[in-house]
Design a protein around this motif. Structure first.
Motif, PDB file in Angstrom:
ATOM      1  N   VAL A  56       0.850  -1.200   0.000  1.00  0.00           N
ATOM      2  CA  VAL A  56       0.000   0.000   0.000  1.00  0.00           C
ATOM      3  C   VAL A  56       0.882   1.245   0.000  1.00  0.00           C
ATOM      4  N   ILE A  57       1.972   1.208   0.789  1.00  0.00           N
ATOM      5  CA  ILE A  57       2.939   2.309   0.745  1.00  0.00           C
ATOM      6  C   ILE A  57       3.802   2.120  -0.493  1.00  0.00           C
ATOM      7  N   PHE A  58       3.598   2.975  -1.491  1.00  0.00           N
ATOM      8  CA  PHE A  58       4.392   2.819  -2.710  1.00  0.00           C
ATOM      9  C   PHE A  58       5.665   3.661  -2.657  1.00  0.00           C
ATOM     10  N   ALA A  59       5.683   4.696  -1.782  1.00  0.00           N
ATOM     11  CA  ALA A  59       6.873   5.546  -1.722  1.00  0.00           C
ATOM     12  C   ALA A  59       6.940   6.265  -0.385  1.00  0.00           C
ATOM     13  N   TYR A  60       8.170   6.566   0.016  1.00  0.00           N
ATOM     14  CA  TYR A  60       8.427   7.413   1.181  1.00  0.00           C
ATOM     15  C   TYR A  60       8.974   8.749   0.701  1.00  0.00           C
ATOM     16  N   ASP A  61       8.412   9.818   1.232  1.00  0.00           N
ATOM     17  CA  ASP A  61       8.903  11.166   0.974  1.00  0.00           C
ATOM     18  C   ASP A  61       9.731  11.559   2.197  1.00  0.00           C
ATOM     19  N   PHE A  62      11.055  11.614   2.025  1.00  0.00           N
ATOM     20  CA  PHE A  62      11.945  11.789   3.162  1.00  0.00           C
ATOM     21  C   PHE A  62      12.084  13.235   3.621  1.00  0.00           C
ATOM     22  N   MET A  63      11.653  14.183   2.799  1.00  0.00           N
ATOM     23  CA  MET A  63      11.804  15.576   3.224  1.00  0.00           C
ATOM     24  C   MET A  63      10.881  16.476   2.421  1.00  0.00           C
ATOM     25  N   ASN A  64      10.190  17.347   3.115  1.00  0.00           N
ATOM     26  CA  ASN A  64       9.303  18.285   2.452  1.00  0.00           C
ATOM     27  C   ASN A  64      10.021  19.616   2.211  1.00  0.00           C
ATOM     28  N   GLU A  65      10.159  19.971   0.947  1.00  0.00           N
ATOM     29  CA  GLU A  65      10.678  21.276   0.516  1.00  0.00           C
ATOM     30  C   GLU A  65      11.940  21.701   1.270  1.00  0.00           C
ATOM     31  N   PRO A  66      13.065  21.072   0.949  1.00  0.00           N
ATOM     32  CA  PRO A  66      14.330  21.446   1.602  1.00  0.00           C
ATOM     33  C   PRO A  66      14.641  22.932   1.529  1.00  0.00           C
ATOM     34  N   LEU A  67      14.250  23.573   0.440  1.00  0.00           N
ATOM     35  CA  LEU A  67      14.507  25.004   0.272  1.00  0.00           C
ATOM     36  C   LEU A  67      13.992  25.801   1.461  1.00  0.00           C
ATOM     37  N   TYR A  68      12.849  25.382   1.993  1.00  0.00           N
ATOM     38  CA  TYR A  68      12.219  26.132   3.085  1.00  0.00           C
ATOM     39  C   TYR A  68      12.401  25.486   4.456  1.00  0.00           C
ATOM     40  N   PHE A  69      12.615  24.166   4.496  1.00  0.00           N
ATOM     41  CA  PHE A  69      12.590  23.484   5.783  1.00  0.00           C
ATOM     42  C   PHE A  69      13.906  22.834   6.195  1.00  0.00           C
ATOM     43  N   ASP A  70      14.939  22.950   5.381  1.00  0.00           N
ATOM     44  CA  ASP A  70      16.256  22.499   5.819  1.00  0.00           C
ATOM     45  C   ASP A  70      16.746  23.455   6.903  1.00  0.00           C
ATOM     46  N   GLN A  71      17.073  22.896   8.059  1.00  0.00           N
ATOM     47  CA  GLN A  71      17.486  23.732   9.190  1.00  0.00           C
ATOM     48  C   GLN A  71      18.870  24.342   8.999  1.00  0.00           C
ATOM     49  N   LYS A  72      19.657  23.746   8.120  1.00  0.00           N
ATOM     50  CA  LYS A  72      20.995  24.272   7.868  1.00  0.00           C
ATOM     51  C   LYS A  72      20.983  25.113   6.600  1.00  0.00           C
ATOM     52  N   LYS A  73      21.389  26.348   6.711  1.00  0.00           N
ATOM     53  CA  LYS A  73      21.441  27.228   5.554  1.00  0.00           C
ATOM     54  C   LYS A  73      22.770  27.077   4.820  1.00  0.00           C
ATOM     55  N   ASN A  74      22.730  27.323   3.523  1.00  0.00           N
ATOM     56  CA  ASN A  74      23.924  27.239   2.676  1.00  0.00           C
ATOM     57  C   ASN A  74      24.587  25.869   2.746  1.00  0.00           C
ATOM     58  N   ARG A  75      23.762  24.840   2.721  1.00  0.00           N
ATOM     59  CA  ARG A  75      24.302  23.477   2.686  1.00  0.00           C
ATOM     60  C   ARG A  75      24.927  23.231   1.310  1.00  0.00           C
ATOM     61  N   SER A  76      26.073  22.593   1.280  1.00  0.00           N
ATOM     62  CA  SER A  76      26.718  22.315   0.000  1.00  0.00           C
ATOM     63  C   SER A  76      25.992  21.186  -0.726  1.00  0.00           C
ATOM     64  N   LYS A  77      26.099  21.183  -2.046  1.00  0.00           N
ATOM     65  CA  LYS A  77      25.482  20.122  -2.829  1.00  0.00           C
ATOM     66  C   LYS A  77      26.047  18.752  -2.455  1.00  0.00           C
ATOM     67  N   LYS A  78      27.350  18.702  -2.223  1.00  0.00           N
ATOM     68  CA  LYS A  78      27.973  17.417  -1.895  1.00  0.00           C
ATOM     69  C   LYS A  78      27.468  16.891  -0.554  1.00  0.00           C
ATOM     70  N   GLU A  79      27.224  17.794   0.393  1.00  0.00           N
ATOM     71  CA  GLU A  79      26.696  17.362   1.686  1.00  0.00           C
ATOM     72  C   GLU A  79      25.272  16.830   1.525  1.00  0.00           C
ATOM     73  N   ALA A  80      24.468  17.501   0.705  1.00  0.00           N
ATOM     74  CA  ALA A  80      23.105  17.033   0.447  1.00  0.00           C
ATOM     75  C   ALA A  80      23.123  15.661  -0.214  1.00  0.00           C
ATOM     76  N   VAL A  81      24.043  15.461  -1.149  1.00  0.00           N
ATOM     77  CA  VAL A  81      24.174  14.158  -1.813  1.00  0.00           C
ATOM     78  C   VAL A  81      24.529  13.076  -0.800  1.00  0.00           C
ATOM     79  N   LYS A  82      25.423  13.392   0.118  1.00  0.00           N
ATOM     80  CA  LYS A  82      25.816  12.428   1.147  1.00  0.00           C
ATOM     81  C   LYS A  82      24.634  12.027   2.010  1.00  0.00           C
ATOM     82  N   ILE A  83      23.828  13.003   2.414  1.00  0.00           N
ATOM     83  CA  ILE A  83      22.655  12.729   3.253  1.00  0.00           C
ATOM     84  C   ILE A  83      21.661  11.842   2.508  1.00  0.00           C
ATOM     85  N   VAL A  84      21.353  12.206   1.276  1.00  0.00           N
ATOM     86  CA  VAL A  84      20.350  11.462   0.521  1.00  0.00           C
ATOM     87  C   VAL A  84      20.874  10.078   0.148  1.00  0.00           C
ATOM     88  N   SER A  85      22.166   9.938  -0.051  1.00  0.00           N
ATOM     89  CA  SER A  85      22.749   8.613  -0.304  1.00  0.00           C
ATOM     90  C   SER A  85      22.561   7.711   0.909  1.00  0.00           C
TER      91      SER A  85
END
Length: 529
Positions: free
Chosen positions: A191-220
């Motif tokens: 019934v659960i076809f997908a998990y949404d791990f984060m809603n709108e990082p642009l607005y709700f990421d608590q860390k500002k100016n996160r690097s792309k490589k750091e975001a890739v590491k987290i999502v990996s």
């Protein structure tokens, strides 16, 4: 020579074997074509061997403490917004069943259940607030899972799939442990076809100016959790507008598919166009809506917006569609209050009359069943793609170039702010790498990036020159503080009975005007390896 041919043949066989082994090792998804799970094949959602097109409604749940038991229910704002209608476990289940049955009868086949409303106490511990009790994710994990299971089971009984929005487990052991328990609990539930791990990082990421490589590491890391604990289900992130590319670059992040949110008729077609052309992944709309109170914005306009976004998404190659949300939320700002498909007047019955729901369906709700019949056409780029909001005081020109290859960068996102950061504007580069950034105020702060490329951020004072024939004073420009929330799409519309997307049919003459111009010259980005 025969020996050489023999060894060459052995070498070729070995290389093929290694290649196949490598592909098998890298193929982290099981074959789900003969199961009840939703999977992705050839950039399309599939169920068994048939195309599955999610038509999804966002639905928010709340945690309740019923007889000292954790029970998940509709939020208080649904139906009578002043009270919880249901106050026993059985009543709550009946109410959920009524809502989900109505949603399915309208033509939706999916829910995006918002399960991310978690609070944090003064010691940093996470909990779900339930009436007069706090259910902590560490101490009460099993009880929370049982409460959620009832919701998922009811959704399944009503023939609805679920995309589950969760609190992102970023560098928090309790959240990560809770997420792992969640994945394990429902790993065998299609019934659960997908998990949404984060809603709108642009607005709700608590860390500002996160690097792309750091975001890739987290999502990996999130991908690894999924592959280990829920290998049969998909995972995504709820991206917002294209400036997500500055930090949470959808092209680089190893999600199974991209799900993004777009609102406002002046912006929606352009954001859809950008995602469809510059992110090479399966994508769908996760949230969209036009708020309609039946007065300042009519219900007919809301219905047309639903049709136009759906049609344009399909034309651009979208694989799913989601609307925000089930019912209106009184007491919030206009955009949040009136997007729901159910208002708070009158009553609505399910077709079998087994459920009475407080509120009346808006006309858009009755269009959902028609959506699946639409046949894709060739999309046309909106006339305001490079000046979405119709700013008309200043036009800044420039070009984005790949620093290594010296080739033009198409689809780069250019963002600028005025001196006091009160108004932000963005545009995109064309196939030549050129951009025209329209604004109503002088821009000072700039940020630029593109899919899979580095980001540059800088401040710059630009010299402006009056456009021929203009006598305006650059220090006395009109509408300098106009932000997009205060801009109506209606003055830009052209009336037409034949336009493919009536609510996106704008007057092109209103998007290429300026009193002053400035030139930034070439700017350089680099590919991220």
């Amino acid at each position: 020579m025969k020996i050489n041919h023999y060894f060459i043949l052995l070498l070729i066989i070995s290389l093929i074997s290694i290649s196949c082994s490598s592909k098998k090792k890298d193929s982290l998804r099981p074959d789900l074509s003969n199961t009840n799970y939703i999977y992705i094949d050839n950039k399309t959602f599939k169920h068994k061997n048939d195309t599955f097109f999610p038509i999804m409604l966002n639905y928010v749940i709340a945690c309740r403490n019923i007889d000292n038991k954790c029970v998940m229910s509709p939020i208080k704002a649904y139906e009578n917004p002043d009270i919880y209608e249901s106050n026993t476990e059985k009543e709550i289940q009946h109410q959920l069943a009524g809502h989900f049955q109505l949603i399915h009868e309208l033509g939706f086949n999916c829910l995006r259940i918002c399960f991310d409303r978690i609070s944090q106490d003064e010691k940093g511990y996470y909990f779900y607030q339930a009436d007069n009790k706090k259910y902590y994710i560490k101490e009460h994990c099993a009880e929370i899972m049982q409460g959620l299971k009832q919701v998922i089971d009811i959704a399944g009984e009503k023939n609805l799939r679920v995309m589950l929005l969760i609190k992102p487990p970023i560098q928090n052991k309790d959240l990560e442990a809770f997420t792992i328990k969640l994945l394990k609990t429902f790993k065998d539930n299609p019934v659960i076809f997908a998990y949404d791990f984060m809603n709108e990082p642009l607005y709700f990421d608590q860390k500002k100016n996160r690097s792309k490589k750091e975001a890739v590491k987290i999502v990996s890391q999130w991908r690894d959790l999924m592959r280990k604990h829920a290998p049969n289900q998909l995972f995504t992130i709820g991206f917002s507008e294209p400036i997500e590319v500055f930090e949470w670059d959808p092209e680089l992040l190893p999600v199974d598919f991209v799900q993004f949110h777009t609102y406002h008729p002046l912006r929606a077609p352009n954001e859809i166009y950008w995602y469809s052309h510059y992110i090479d992944k399966v994508w769908m709309i996760g949230e969209t809506a036009l708020p309609a109170d039946g007065d300042s914005i009519s219900y007919a306009e809301q219905a047309q917006f639903m049709l136009d976004v759906f049609h344009y998404s399909v034309d651009c190659g979208g694989s799913g569609f989601g609307w925000w949300e089930f019912q209106e939320i009184p007491g919030s700002h206009f955009e949040a209050q009136y997007t729901g498909l159910l208002n708070h007047q009158g009553i609505t019955y399910t077709t079998d009359s087994a459920h009475i729901i407080l509120g009346t369906l808006k006309p858009a709700a009755h269009l959902v069943k028609e959506l699946v019949n639409y046949k894709a056409k060739k999309p046309v780029q909106a006339v305001n793609y490079y000046n979405m909001l119709g700013f008309n005081n200043i036009c800044i020109k420039g070009k984005i170039v790949d620093k290594k290859t010296k080739q033009a960068v198409e689809g780069a996102v250019v963002r600028a702010w005025n001196e006091y950061w009160s108004v932000g504007i963005n545009t995109f580069t064309n196939e030549k790498g050129e951009f025209t950034l329209y604004s109503n105020d002088e821009c000072v702060h700039f940020e630029i990036s593109a899919s899979g490329m580095t980001k540059i951020k800088f401040d710059k004072k630009i010299t402006y020159h009056p456009v021929s024939g203009q006598k305006a004073d650059i220090h006395q420009l009109p509408n300098k503080d106009l932000e997009y929330q205060r801009i109506s799409y209606k003055p830009f519309l052209l009336q037409s009975n034949t336009a493919p997307y009536p609510l996106f049919h704008f007057d092109p003459e209103k998007f290429n005007q300026a009193k002053f111009t400035g030139d930034m010259g070439p700017l350089y980005l680099k590919k991220i390896k």
